[in-house]
Scaffold this motif. Sequence first.
Motif, PDB file in Angstrom:
ATOM      1  N   ARG A  18     -29.202  10.399  15.725  1.00 45.05           N
ATOM      2  CA  ARG A  18     -30.133  10.897  16.749  1.00 45.05           C
ATOM      3  C   ARG A  18     -29.613  10.508  18.130  1.00 45.05           C
ATOM      4  N   TYR A  19     -29.022  11.463  18.798  1.00 47.28           N
ATOM      5  CA  TYR A  19     -28.409  11.202  20.093  1.00 47.28           C
ATOM      6  C   TYR A  19     -29.466  11.277  21.194  1.00 47.28           C
ATOM      7  N   SER A  20     -30.359  12.241  21.051  1.00 47.04           N
ATOM      8  CA  SER A  20     -31.458  12.373  21.998  1.00 47.04           C
ATOM      9  C   SER A  20     -32.513  13.239  21.343  1.00 47.04           C
ATOM     10  N   GLU A  21     -33.496  13.570  22.094  1.00 46.50           N
ATOM     11  CA  GLU A  21     -34.586  14.416  21.607  1.00 46.50           C
ATOM     12  C   GLU A  21     -34.043  15.686  20.962  1.00 46.50           C
ATOM     13  N   THR A  22     -33.062  16.300  21.632  1.00 46.95           N
ATOM     14  CA  THR A  22     -32.612  17.608  21.163  1.00 46.95           C
ATOM     15  C   THR A  22     -31.216  17.592  20.554  1.00 46.95           C
ATOM     16  N   TYR A  23     -30.474  16.498  20.746  1.00 50.26           N
ATOM     17  CA  TYR A  23     -29.097  16.488  20.250  1.00 50.26           C
ATOM     18  C   TYR A  23     -28.918  15.493  19.118  1.00 50.26           C
TER      19      TYR A  23
END
Length: 961
Positions: free
Chosen positions: A564-569
């Motif tokens: 989980r890199y960020s909310e969307t990535y």
Amino acid sequence: MPAYHPQRIEPKWQAYWEQKQTFATPDLDRERPKLYVLDMFPYPSGAGLHVGHPEGYTATDIVCRYKRMKGYNVLHPMGWDAFGLPAEQYAVQTNTHPRITTQANIDNFRRQIKSLGFSYDWSREVDTTSPDYYRWTQWIFLKIHDTWYDPEFAWTDADGRARKGKGRPIAELPIPDSVDAAAYRDSKRLAYRAEVPVNWCPALGTVLANEEVIDGKSERGNHPVVRMPLTQWMLRITAYGDRLVDDIEHVDWPKPIKDMQRNWVGRSEGAEVDFAIVLGDDPAPRAAGPFPEKPAADVIRVYTTRPDTLFGATYMVLAPEHPLVDRITTPDQAEAVAKYREQARFKSDLDRTDLAKTKTGVATGGFAVNPVTGAKIPVWIADYVLMGYGTGAIMAVPAHDERDFAFAKTFGLPIVPVVEPPAAWLAANAPAQLKEAEPAALLEAFKADPGAFADVFHDEGVAIGSSNELFALDGLPTAEAKPAITARLAELGMGKKAVNYKLRDWLFSRQRYWGEPFPIVLDESDRVFAVGEDELPVLLPELDDFKPTGNPEPPLSKAKDWVRYSETYRRETNTMPQWAGSCWYYLRYIDPRNTERPWDPEKEKYWLPVDLYVGGAEHAVLHLLYSRFWHKVLFDRGLVSTPEPFQRLVNQGMILGETEYTGFRDASGAWVAATQVEHADHGVFRKGEAATGTPLEVVKLSDDQVVKKGEGFVVKEAPEVRVDARAHKMSKARGNVINPDVVVSEYGADSLRLYEMFMGPLEAVKPWSMNGVEGVYRFLGRAWRMIVDAEAEEVSLDPRVKDTPPTAEQAKLIARTVAAVGDDYDALRFNTAVSRLMEFVNAFTGAEVRPIAAMETFTLLLAPMAPHAAEELWEVLGHEGTLSYEPWPTFDPALLKDDEVEIPVQILGKLRGKVVVPADADAQAIEAVARADERIAALLAGKTVRKVVVVPGKLINFVAN
RNA sequence: GCCGAAGUGGCGGAAUGGCAGACGCGACGGACUCAAAAUCCGUUCCCCGCAAGGGGGUGUGGGUUCAAGUCCCACCUUCGGUACCA
């Protein structure tokens, strides 16, 4: 104490070198010529060093030590190619983190390599698994990802060669108006994602390499394997196919390796041709205009290297996976086609090639039109056509292609000859009843039924039956017919010239833990984004368990927080293959501690290319091709200054185990000759009985139980029984592995080094022999006693070593030895260099007076091969410190010539005597001396001398009878 | 099948077209030793011969050359790579 004692000397000098940093290399030294000598770095396996490793390492070490004495600034580094499967498998079994295993293995390898006294600059050690290193592997990947290949770009390289085609920054890619820019860029990058079929084994929960799949089952465990499409990272190595082939002309590599590289790229030239498929009763009309870049909807595009045989294309074959199969298949063939495609899916590439000698296939029921003849020809599917090569579809010309011929024979398809073979071929392959026929009759027979001939004619000949209102090939030799029809097809918009490669794009992702993570994130719709350079390294996440996930998801997917890199990535969870780290390590060595960039451009310009690269032939293709590819991308992007990384390449030959004699006995205890047995996986059998018989007893024989007889060896007690006499590859299973540690502790590192060099030419495959090690050990002992007083209490000079000038004879021997050993080192002929030194010692141990200067010269000559002993002798000879940078001995070339030479006298090419003449005697003088020789005169008496051949200084030959 | 490499004593191997077998191993004989190990010296391609000497010999068969292990042609064997690449 005064005896030669490597166990005392070797640790002493290794400690000295380490403490004094004797071999630390300055980054830049404009005063001295540079020399970059590289070993293929090892994978640090749990088994430890193998005697094969030190062979190449010793060779390079000799060159380095020699060249340092000749005044070169030498770069000679070592490191670890430490990502890879074994550590991961061990992790799965024992839950030990691969880092721990890897570190322990590296420590052991380093200890072993250091114990051999190689002059590496250890301050430059690299480890591909260290984040400081793989940070830059990821950085290079980003560069590749940021590059597209412009095949039309014309430019001139640093060597002034005109070039066409260059890898350019993706920002420079022209983007057509109508397309999505990001998607278009992604489709052109040198690193791209694609759906490719992989061998997925559900039972093992992992993806298998092609060679791990046998008969549709996994090699381990015999579980079913399915080929399924998976999104994978690919590197567009095919874009560099031409340059990988062309540039190899400019490097100094063994020809066989060059051949293998060219072969692997497998460039071929031919044409692409479109065949319209027949829908309903009429063929789809061909759209007018030029040959389309992509085939139209109802068109089968084929690639052929023999466009000149287009008139002989009597059917077509699609790969089972070809996208047009569904469209062309008729309802009554649908079931058979579906079944065949399902079967093909379960076969690996290897099965489809290797095992399937008989052709299989199914008719689709559909037809296409031969574009030049207008004939309606059937379309089949068969797994001998591979989706991955060309267009995945072929035009079949059974008269002139062996595979098409075999297929046509199996399924009763028509065979139409369109190339006339030369008369000699027709005669050689004529059917039995036509053996005596006239050439014209033979040709008629061939035209009527080429299948009756003994072979398929697939060579070049003369075109026949290949003319109509649009084409006129008849009478043209193949070499002319090919370009002629290709040009005509292009004019008519039916085809075009095309180039193809066997080389496929490089499948660059693995579903593994122990590898470099990709510096890539994906968004919710799977679009790809590179992470910023400032985010490197993308560290491998910690995991609790390393077991496969049970589905094609890579193990990294278990590290949820990391993914989980960020909310969307989310992060890419594949890792890079083991090749990645080894693709560029030679660049990191030149600047290994740079934290700002992978290497300093100034240092790169100074050191590259690698002047000498030594390693095993097992890397002849893949490693060398992959790193050349990376290097070329870096070159195009201005990051390295040479088009090729490795100027000179040498492959050391494999070292086999000791020669073994093997006899065979049947159940009754009777000997069976080695010529009468056959080897199978489940044992050794009498010929022809592998399937049914009972296995034979395999008896290891010692060398005094056998005796040479004729061509081979036989059992001594039963001389009619041939035994197997051969050296085998070292393997744990066979129990013939030699551990270098044992050799070092028993004989010392110098003996191991010297022996490995003395065994034979560096490139040759050679069997190990402990007796041989013993031999060089004795030589070192003799050399030691030539200089050191064996009687004394303390290590001191032998009283016979005196500060006196050498005798004339000694001076000659010294000069000859210096000259020969230097030449041998330059040419990597270490086996003969050892011989020279042995001859020197044999001569001087017999001498009552040994000039100290001669002993010093000898010590310096020996130093590159046996550095520990040489350093110690140098000290005994009264010098302080290391001899590593002593100037290489010189010699007076005048001493190489003798005043008088003994030359052989031949009569009719047979040796009949010898005469001694002045070295500069001319032909006449030699002839006179020879004729004056009593024996020669007697033999010549009564004969006519028809000719006298004299090679001054060499030989004289009387042609007399 | 295709591509490549290599075939030389009992063994590993040497030999710019010019004395085949350097150097090492092994074997045999000898010296030193009470003995052994280590070390040193000698012999060691095959055949005939007491010897001098002669004959044969570099996977096989041909060829080029005054001269071939070496160059050319064909074949055999072993090893390595690769394999339906259209």
